[in-house]
Design a protein around this motif. Structure first.
Motif, short mmCIF file in Angstrom:
data_model
loop_
_atom_site.label_atom_id
_atom_site.label_comp_id
_atom_site.label_asym_id
_atom_site.label_seq_id
_atom_site.Cartn_x
_atom_site.Cartn_y
_atom_site.Cartn_z
N UNK A 175 100.71 41.08 -58.94
CA UNK A 175 99.68 41.64 -58.05
C UNK A 175 98.30 41.12 -58.43
N UNK A 176 98.05 40.94 -59.72
CA UNK A 176 96.75 40.39 -60.14
C UNK A 176 96.57 38.98 -59.59
N UNK A 177 97.64 38.19 -59.61
CA UNK A 177 97.57 36.85 -59.04
C UNK A 177 97.31 36.89 -57.54
N UNK A 178 97.98 37.80 -56.85
CA UNK A 178 97.76 37.94 -55.40
C UNK A 178 96.33 38.39 -55.11
N UNK A 179 95.81 39.29 -55.93
CA UNK A 179 94.44 39.76 -55.73
C UNK A 179 93.43 38.63 -55.94
N UNK A 180 93.64 37.83 -56.99
CA UNK A 180 92.74 36.69 -57.22
C UNK A 180 92.77 35.71 -56.05
N UNK A 181 93.97 35.46 -55.54
CA UNK A 181 94.10 34.55 -54.41
C UNK A 181 93.38 35.11 -53.18
N UNK A 182 93.53 36.40 -52.92
CA UNK A 182 92.88 37.02 -51.76
C UNK A 182 91.36 36.94 -51.86
N UNK A 183 90.83 37.26 -53.04
CA UNK A 183 89.37 37.21 -53.22
C UNK A 183 88.88 35.77 -53.12
N UNK A 184 89.65 34.84 -53.70
CA UNK A 184 89.26 33.43 -53.62
C UNK A 184 89.21 32.93 -52.20
N UNK A 185 90.18 33.34 -51.38
CA UNK A 185 90.17 32.93 -49.98
C UNK A 185 88.99 33.53 -49.23
N UNK A 186 88.61 34.76 -49.59
CA UNK A 186 87.44 35.36 -48.95
C UNK A 186 86.17 34.57 -49.29
N UNK B 8 89.77 40.25 -47.04
CA UNK B 8 89.87 40.16 -48.50
C UNK B 8 89.65 41.51 -49.16
N UNK B 9 88.68 42.28 -48.66
CA UNK B 9 88.44 43.63 -49.21
C UNK B 9 89.60 44.56 -48.99
N UNK B 10 90.19 44.52 -47.79
CA UNK B 10 91.36 45.36 -47.51
C UNK B 10 92.54 44.98 -48.38
N UNK B 11 92.78 43.68 -48.53
CA UNK B 11 93.87 43.24 -49.39
C UNK B 11 93.63 43.64 -50.85
N UNK B 12 92.41 43.53 -51.29
CA UNK B 12 92.09 43.93 -52.67
C UNK B 12 92.34 45.42 -52.87
N UNK B 13 92.00 46.23 -51.86
CA UNK B 13 92.25 47.67 -51.94
C UNK B 13 93.76 47.95 -51.99
N UNK B 14 94.54 47.24 -51.17
CA UNK B 14 95.99 47.42 -51.18
C UNK B 14 96.56 47.03 -52.53
N UNK B 15 96.09 45.90 -53.10
CA UNK B 15 96.60 45.46 -54.41
C UNK B 15 96.24 46.49 -55.48
N UNK B 16 95.05 47.08 -55.40
CA UNK B 16 94.64 48.09 -56.40
C UNK B 16 95.52 49.33 -56.32
N UNK B 17 95.80 49.79 -55.10
CA UNK B 17 96.67 50.97 -54.93
C UNK B 17 98.07 50.67 -55.45
N UNK B 18 98.58 49.48 -55.16
CA UNK B 18 99.90 49.08 -55.63
C UNK B 18 99.94 49.03 -57.15
N UNK B 19 98.91 48.51 -57.79
CA UNK B 19 98.86 48.43 -59.24
C UNK B 19 98.88 49.83 -59.86
N UNK B 20 98.07 50.72 -59.34
CA UNK B 20 98.04 52.09 -59.86
C UNK B 20 99.40 52.76 -59.69
#
Length: 195
Positions: A138-149, A161-173
């Motif tokens: 998930x950390x890799x996916x989050x980095x990719x999402x932010x990088x694309x933004x 990118x912000x929505x994806x980052x929020x989804x990745x954060x919820x998934x991590x928790x």
């Protein structure tokens, strides 16, 4: 007392489940509607146009490359350590989706039902405890999402990118919380684990 009457705990669980289901349905619907609305109505508004400054383009490229590397390393590690194969050979795969959800709920709450198979409960707890590696993916996916933004550097890409980052954060928790609960279940019930 009426047998069909719900206890406050059960009613609260039903309400939480309903809210979760609404969230799982509404979030993709809102994101989809936003994407379609922006794509159709914002074609000439500049919402897709973004010419990133040099620092944003460089940062975006670095984040995308690092994210992809982290994802590949996580997948290779999971396959090489045998975690992937162990999950594929789990007896839980033969069960229905609802039965697996019920088992996971019992493990997360720490309240196994008397008529449940202890081996399935232990396997469910072990799987929950062993899923911490998802956090790396998930950390890799989050980095990719932010990088694309950063590479897009436009309002549309920033929102996505912000929505994806929020989804990745919820998934991590969620993954970390479930792993702790699985470990606690195994620790608190050595009689089940020993069978």
């Amino acid at each position: 007392m009426d047998a069909t009457a719900m206890t406050p705990d059960r009613a609260g669980r039903k309400q939480r489940r309903l809210r979760l289901m609404l969230g799982l349905v509404l979030l993709p619907a809102v994101v989809g509607a936003l994407a379609v609305g922006v794509a159709v109505g914002g074609q000439n508004s500049g919402i897709f146009d973004g010419d990133p400054p040099r620092w944003a383009g460089n940062l975006g490229r670095v984040l995308v490359i690092l994210g992809v590397i982290v994802e590949v390393v996580a997948v290779v590690w999971v396959v090489r350590t045998g975690r992937y194969r162990a999950a594929r050979q789990s007896p839980l795969l033969t069960l229905s989706w609802s039965h697996r959800r019920r088992l996971a709920g019992q493990v997360r709450r720490g309240t196994p039902e008397a008529d449940e198979d202890p081996a399935l409960l232990v396997e469910t707890a072990r799987q929950l405890a062993g899923q911490r590696w998802f956090v790396v993916l998930v950390a890799g996916l989050a980095m990719t999402s932010v990088g694309q933004a950063f590479l897009g550097f436009a309002p549309f890409f920033a929102v996505i990118g912000g929505l994806l980052l929020m989804i990745w954060a919820v998934l991590t928790v969620s993954v970390l919380r479930n792993a702790r609960r699985g470990e606690a279940f195994l620790r608190d019930r050595p009689d089940l684990s020993g069978r």
